[in-house]
Design a protein around this motif. Structure first.
Motif, PDB file in Angstrom:
ATOM      1  N   ALA A   1      43.149  47.289  51.635  1.00  0.00           N
ATOM      2  CA  ALA A   1      43.375  45.869  51.318  1.00  0.00           C
ATOM      3  C   ALA A   1      42.090  45.226  50.787  1.00  0.00           C
ATOM      4  O   ALA A   1      42.115  44.457  49.837  1.00  0.00           O
ATOM      5  CB  ALA A   1      43.870  45.137  52.553  1.00  0.00           C
ATOM      6  N   ARG A   2      40.947  45.588  51.399  1.00  0.00           N
ATOM      7  CA  ARG A   2      39.685  44.963  51.014  1.00  0.00           C
ATOM      8  C   ARG A   2      39.384  45.179  49.523  1.00  0.00           C
ATOM      9  O   ARG A   2      38.931  44.293  48.824  1.00  0.00           O
ATOM     10  CB  ARG A   2      38.567  45.574  51.869  1.00  0.00           C
ATOM     11  CG  ARG A   2      37.229  44.950  51.673  1.00  0.00           C
ATOM     12  CD  ARG A   2      36.307  45.280  52.829  1.00  0.00           C
ATOM     13  NE  ARG A   2      36.382  46.673  53.235  1.00  0.00           N
ATOM     14  CZ  ARG A   2      35.397  47.572  53.023  1.00  0.00           C
ATOM     15  NH1 ARG A   2      34.297  47.224  52.399  1.00  0.00           N
ATOM     16  NH2 ARG A   2      35.521  48.806  53.445  1.00  0.00           N
ATOM     17  N   PHE A   3      39.679  46.388  49.060  1.00  0.00           N
ATOM     18  CA  PHE A   3      39.424  46.680  47.646  1.00  0.00           C
ATOM     19  C   PHE A   3      40.295  45.814  46.738  1.00  0.00           C
ATOM     20  O   PHE A   3      39.866  45.394  45.682  1.00  0.00           O
ATOM     21  CB  PHE A   3      39.711  48.158  47.341  1.00  0.00           C
ATOM     22  CG  PHE A   3      38.714  49.096  47.954  1.00  0.00           C
ATOM     23  CD1 PHE A   3      37.508  49.358  47.316  1.00  0.00           C
ATOM     24  CD2 PHE A   3      38.954  49.698  49.178  1.00  0.00           C
ATOM     25  CE1 PHE A   3      36.568  50.220  47.879  1.00  0.00           C
ATOM     26  CE2 PHE A   3      38.027  50.556  49.746  1.00  0.00           C
ATOM     27  CZ  PHE A   3      36.825  50.822  49.103  1.00  0.00           C
ATOM     28  N   HIS A   4      41.524  45.555  47.180  1.00  0.00           N
ATOM     29  CA  HIS A   4      42.463  44.819  46.322  1.00  0.00           C
ATOM     30  C   HIS A   4      42.375  43.305  46.478  1.00  0.00           C
ATOM     31  O   HIS A   4      42.705  42.570  45.558  1.00  0.00           O
ATOM     32  CB  HIS A   4      43.898  45.257  46.617  1.00  0.00           C
ATOM     33  CG  HIS A   4      44.210  46.628  46.087  1.00  0.00           C
ATOM     34  ND1 HIS A   4      43.871  47.770  46.761  1.00  0.00           N
ATOM     35  CD2 HIS A   4      44.799  47.025  44.931  1.00  0.00           C
ATOM     36  CE1 HIS A   4      44.247  48.824  46.054  1.00  0.00           C
ATOM     37  NE2 HIS A   4      44.816  48.403  44.938  1.00  0.00           N
ATOM     38  N   VAL A   5      41.970  42.860  47.652  1.00  0.00           N
ATOM     39  CA  VAL A   5      42.002  41.413  47.902  1.00  0.00           C
ATOM     40  C   VAL A   5      40.640  40.775  47.624  1.00  0.00           C
ATOM     41  O   VAL A   5      40.564  39.618  47.226  1.00  0.00           O
ATOM     42  CB  VAL A   5      42.482  41.142  49.356  1.00  0.00           C
ATOM     43  CG1 VAL A   5      42.482  39.665  49.679  1.00  0.00           C
ATOM     44  CG2 VAL A   5      43.872  41.735  49.565  1.00  0.00           C
ATOM     45  N   ILE A   6      39.580  41.555  47.802  1.00  0.00           N
ATOM     46  CA  ILE A   6      38.251  40.980  47.579  1.00  0.00           C
ATOM     47  C   ILE A   6      37.609  41.504  46.287  1.00  0.00           C
ATOM     48  O   ILE A   6      37.290  40.738  45.386  1.00  0.00           O
ATOM     49  CB  ILE A   6      37.345  41.246  48.806  1.00  0.00           C
ATOM     50  CG1 ILE A   6      37.965  40.489  49.998  1.00  0.00           C
ATOM     51  CG2 ILE A   6      35.910  40.778  48.542  1.00  0.00           C
ATOM     52  CD1 ILE A   6      37.215  40.567  51.273  1.00  0.00           C
ATOM     53  N   TYR A   7      37.448  42.826  46.193  1.00  0.00           N
ATOM     54  CA  TYR A   7      36.730  43.370  45.028  1.00  0.00           C
ATOM     55  C   TYR A   7      37.491  43.163  43.719  1.00  0.00           C
ATOM     56  O   TYR A   7      36.924  42.764  42.704  1.00  0.00           O
ATOM     57  CB  TYR A   7      36.487  44.872  45.187  1.00  0.00           C
ATOM     58  CG  TYR A   7      35.642  45.273  46.372  1.00  0.00           C
ATOM     59  CD1 TYR A   7      35.157  44.335  47.283  1.00  0.00           C
ATOM     60  CD2 TYR A   7      35.320  46.607  46.585  1.00  0.00           C
ATOM     61  CE1 TYR A   7      34.395  44.726  48.372  1.00  0.00           C
ATOM     62  CE2 TYR A   7      34.548  46.997  47.682  1.00  0.00           C
ATOM     63  CZ  TYR A   7      34.098  46.051  48.567  1.00  0.00           C
ATOM     64  OH  TYR A   7      33.338  46.436  49.636  1.00  0.00           O
ATOM     65  N   TRP A   8      38.770  43.493  43.775  1.00  0.00           N
ATOM     66  CA  TRP A   8      39.571  43.535  42.538  1.00  0.00           C
ATOM     67  C   TRP A   8      39.623  42.183  41.812  1.00  0.00           C
ATOM     68  O   TRP A   8      39.326  42.106  40.619  1.00  0.00           O
ATOM     69  CB  TRP A   8      40.946  44.103  42.881  1.00  0.00           C
ATOM     70  CG  TRP A   8      41.958  44.262  41.774  1.00  0.00           C
ATOM     71  CD1 TRP A   8      43.285  43.931  41.865  1.00  0.00           C
ATOM     72  CD2 TRP A   8      41.791  44.821  40.458  1.00  0.00           C
ATOM     73  NE1 TRP A   8      43.939  44.251  40.709  1.00  0.00           N
ATOM     74  CE2 TRP A   8      43.044  44.788  39.824  1.00  0.00           C
ATOM     75  CE3 TRP A   8      40.691  45.320  39.754  1.00  0.00           C
ATOM     76  CZ2 TRP A   8      43.239  45.240  38.519  1.00  0.00           C
ATOM     77  CZ3 TRP A   8      40.891  45.780  38.450  1.00  0.00           C
ATOM     78  CH2 TRP A   8      42.143  45.738  37.851  1.00  0.00           C
ATOM     79  N   PRO A   9      39.959  41.064  42.506  1.00  0.00           N
ATOM     80  CA  PRO A   9      39.963  39.781  41.783  1.00  0.00           C
ATOM     81  C   PRO A   9      38.595  39.455  41.176  1.00  0.00           C
ATOM     82  O   PRO A   9      38.516  38.921  40.066  1.00  0.00           O
ATOM     83  CB  PRO A   9      40.339  38.749  42.857  1.00  0.00           C
ATOM     84  CG  PRO A   9      40.960  39.523  43.949  1.00  0.00           C
ATOM     85  CD  PRO A   9      40.391  40.905  43.904  1.00  0.00           C
ATOM     86  N   ALA A  10      37.521  39.817  41.896  1.00  0.00           N
ATOM     87  CA  ALA A  10      36.181  39.534  41.368  1.00  0.00           C
ATOM     88  C   ALA A  10      35.902  40.403  40.137  1.00  0.00           C
ATOM     89  O   ALA A  10      35.369  39.925  39.123  1.00  0.00           O
ATOM     90  CB  ALA A  10      35.137  39.807  42.453  1.00  0.00           C
ATOM     91  N   MET A  11      36.289  41.686  40.220  1.00  0.00           N
ATOM     92  CA  MET A  11      36.067  42.589  39.079  1.00  0.00           C
ATOM     93  C   MET A  11      36.828  42.109  37.846  1.00  0.00           C
ATOM     94  O   MET A  11      36.331  42.189  36.718  1.00  0.00           O
ATOM     95  CB  MET A  11      36.550  44.007  39.447  1.00  0.00           C
ATOM     96  CG  MET A  11      35.637  44.732  40.401  1.00  0.00           C
ATOM     97  SD  MET A  11      36.468  46.106  41.267  1.00  0.00           S
ATOM     98  CE  MET A  11      37.035  47.128  39.933  1.00  0.00           C
ATOM     99  N   LEU A  12      38.033  41.598  38.096  1.00  0.00           N
ATOM    100  CA  LEU A  12      38.835  41.113  36.964  1.00  0.00           C
ATOM    101  C   LEU A  12      38.208  39.879  36.332  1.00  0.00           C
ATOM    102  O   LEU A  12      38.124  39.754  35.111  1.00  0.00           O
ATOM    103  CB  LEU A  12      40.254  40.780  37.433  1.00  0.00           C
ATOM    104  CG  LEU A  12      41.157  41.987  37.661  1.00  0.00           C
ATOM    105  CD1 LEU A  12      42.394  41.594  38.454  1.00  0.00           C
ATOM    106  CD2 LEU A  12      41.562  42.602  36.322  1.00  0.00           C
ATOM    107  N   GLU A  13      37.782  38.979  37.206  1.00  0.00           N
ATOM    108  CA  GLU A  13      37.189  37.749  36.674  1.00  0.00           C
ATOM    109  C   GLU A  13      35.933  38.082  35.861  1.00  0.00           C
ATOM    110  O   GLU A  13      35.723  37.547  34.768  1.00  0.00           O
ATOM    111  CB  GLU A  13      36.858  36.780  37.807  1.00  0.00           C
ATOM    112  CG  GLU A  13      36.362  35.453  37.267  1.00  0.00           C
ATOM    113  CD  GLU A  13      36.351  34.335  38.305  1.00  0.00           C
ATOM    114  OE1 GLU A  13      37.115  34.394  39.281  1.00  0.00           O
ATOM    115  OE2 GLU A  13      35.553  33.404  38.098  1.00  0.00           O
ATOM    116  N   ALA A  14      35.143  39.007  36.385  1.00  0.00           N
ATOM    117  CA  ALA A  14      33.903  39.379  35.691  1.00  0.00           C
ATOM    118  C   ALA A  14      34.197  39.984  34.316  1.00  0.00           C
ATOM    119  O   ALA A  14      33.429  39.814  33.378  1.00  0.00           O
ATOM    120  CB  ALA A  14      33.122  40.364  36.541  1.00  0.00           C
ATOM    121  N   ALA A  15      35.324  40.693  34.224  1.00  0.00           N
ATOM    122  CA  ALA A  15      35.638  41.345  32.943  1.00  0.00           C
ATOM    123  C   ALA A  15      36.509  40.458  32.049  1.00  0.00           C
ATOM    124  O   ALA A  15      36.904  40.871  30.959  1.00  0.00           O
ATOM    125  CB  ALA A  15      36.352  42.670  33.215  1.00  0.00           C
ATOM    126  N   GLY A  16      36.818  39.248  32.532  1.00  0.00           N
ATOM    127  CA  GLY A  16      37.563  38.290  31.703  1.00  0.00           C
ATOM    128  C   GLY A  16      39.077  38.458  31.738  1.00  0.00           C
ATOM    129  O   GLY A  16      39.767  38.111  30.778  1.00  0.00           O
TER     130      GLY A  16
END
Ligand code: MSP
Length: 511
Positions: free
Chosen positions: A269-284
């Motif tokens: 869950a941590r990878f999908h709920v915390i990292y993933w939204p941030a990674m997406l935002e960073a990549a636009g």
């Protein structure tokens, strides 16, 4: 092309094993939701398959003295065979060794780097290959082992690249506030919020050693950290969907993004709920709409381990009993927010109680009555019970299925069988033998019929095979389920012909 679109994903599975019952649980949950959305008129994209750039797959191939490429090909085929056997209704398959995925991951890393979210740093950390994840000392047990894998983590000291997650702390807090249902169920979302409050550190997204993986585009001496590549699989299949052969057609399915739902287990869950939204935002890119987190299945209260020999094989289990029995058990024995200890006995018991007895009883009563009368008749529904029907349909559609509460949905539909069995106990249609009571008998029968049709449709996403058979038995085969948009009203007050002249085989034989 439909205007209503729905994109759902399963986690992509590591290939150091063939899928066990825990993996099947994730895929079955996603499959039920995909099938529900299809009968609700959505164009559904459903993606799954394998996470291949992991160290553990490499070690496994070495153990078997196999070349990694041959090993991965073999395992991808084995995984696909499991999902096909279970009739998982995926539309997209992805292997993370495919050229389209390599291409896309390298593009997003470059973009993220240019947006100043990737920096070089010194990495000195513990790494658990089983989790494919870094660990802190406080994550280990008293013997300094990973509590999940009972193995000693590697100590890694090297210079590599970091994703600057710390820049997203406030952004994520705001995102959660604005999207209070982003993570379902609530207990898992609360865990993530607590985690977010305590600790958000930059994390390493490349490895200096020449490991197996996607070359890191800004430094060719490095490879991409497996989780950083794996999460982007969800976007690769939109950006470069393989619709025919292996041609790479850019952006073809980008109108499915953002994903509507990622189904994941609690440990990721941590990878999908915390990292993933941030990674997406960073990549636009836009963030997904929802993440549904499932609990963990244990066997004899132990984690499922190949080495312990306690893995339940979903293919063997469903061949021994049936897919419906397995699905009924996994989706109704326990709520999604719980962990659960697997019990074959309990699974058989639930099947017998709910499908063989309860539904079986109802169908038998219906059959016995129908065999008495057939011909072209104008049916009329009994007002006493039509209220319950409309209650069920509106509840089913707008409340439970759309909040992905599969257990409550099933429990509720089963409850309606009890109401219906009781309706028959009260009205006692088998006593209506006189010619003057024919109309009354017909109305009861019609009411029963209407109910069966509606319940069969409600249960179709779960037990599509048997429910389709039931709909055929009660003459609904002209109805195109995938085009009906769940418009239950369409069904009411039709003139129909009864044609049952023979006894049926039981839909769900007792075990
Ligand atoms: N490869 C990663 C996911 C990457 S997604 C971008 C991974 N793979 S896995 O094969 O280890 O697990 C896949 C899914 O199966 C996870 O959602 C995990 O929670 C689920 N399960 C694995 N074992 C399980 C149980 N014993 N019980 C329930 N689900 C479990 O993680």
């Amino acid at each position: 092309m439909k205007d209503k679109k729905f994109y759902i994903t399963t986690p992509i599975y590591y290939t150091n094993w063939v899928p066990h019952i825990g993996h099947a649980y994730s895929s079955l949950v996603a499959d039920v939701i995909a099938r529900y959305k299809r009968i609700d008129g959505f164009d559904v994209k459903f993606s799954t398959w394998v996470d291949e750039n992991s160290q553990k797959a490499l070690l496994k191939a070495q153990d078997l003295w196999m070349n990694i490429v041959d090993y991965l090909d073999m395992m991808a085929t084995k995984h696909q065979a499991v999902w096909d056997w279970l009739n998982i209704s995926y539309t997209d398959f992805i292997r993370t060794t495919e050229p389209r995925h390599h291409k896309f991951v390298q593009e997003v890393i470059q973009k993220t780097f240019e947006a100043w979210f990737i920096k070089k740093g010194n990495y000195e950390w513990l790494y658990c290959i089983g989790c494919e994840s870094f660990k802190k000392v406080e994550d280990l047990n008293t013997d300094w082992l990973c509590p999940d894998h009972l193995t000693k983590p590697e100590i890694i000291k090297e210079e590599n690249y970091f994703f600057e997650l710390s820049k997203f702390q406030e952004k994520l807090e705001k995102f959660y506030e604005e999207n209070p249902n982003f993570t379902i169920p609530n207990n898992r979302f609360n865990e993530m919020k607590t985690f977010l409050k305590e600790w958000l550190e930059d994390f390493s997204i490349s490895r200096n050693k020449k490991l197996f993986g996607i070359p890191f585009p800004i430094d060719k001496e490095q490879v991409t950290y497996v989780w950083y590549d794996a999460l982007f699989n969800y976007l690769t299949v939109c950006k470069y969907p393989v619709k025919s052969g292996l041609s790479i057609s850019p952006d073809l399915d980008m109108d499915f993004w953002p994903a509507d739902l990622h189904v994941v287990g609690k440990e990721i869950a941590r990878f999908h709920v915390i990292y993933w939204p941030a990674m997406l935002e960073a990549a636009g890119y836009e963030k997904p709409k929802n993440v549904l987190v499932t609990g963990f299945i244990t066997v004899d209260w132990q984690k499922i381990w190949k080495s312990l020999g306690n893995a339940i094989d979903p293919v063997e289990f469903s061949a021994k009993y049936s897919r419906d029995l397995m699905l009924l058990y996994l989706l109704t024995a326990f709520p999604i927010w719980n962990d659960w200890d697997f019990s074959e006995e309990q699974a058989v018991f639930m099947y017998n109680a709910k499908l063989a007895n309860n539904l079986g009883n109802l169908l038998n009563r219906f059959l016995v009555l129908s065999l008495k009368i057939w011909g072209k008749i104008q049916w009329k529904i009994d007002d006493k019970i039509s209220y319950n029907i409309s209650q069920l349909t509106s509840w089913y559609d707008s409340i439970r299925m759309n909040s992905y509460d599969l257990k409550q949905t099933l429990d509720k539909v089963f409850l309606f069988w009890d109401i219906l069995n009781k309706y028959l106990d009260d009205t006692k249609p088998w006593n209506l033998k006189d010619e003057s009571q024919l109309e009354e008998l017909i109305n009861i029968l019609y009411t029963l019929w209407e109910w069966l049709r509606i319940m069969a449709i409600c249960l179709y996403p779960f037990f599509y095979d048997k429910m389709w058979e039931l709909l055929n038995r009660i003459w609904l085969n002209y109805w195109d389920l995938e085009k009906c948009d769940l418009n239950f009203n369409e069904l009411f007050n039709k003139t129909e012909t009864f044609t049952i002249k023979e006894k049926w085989e039981a839909l769900y034989p007792r075990i």
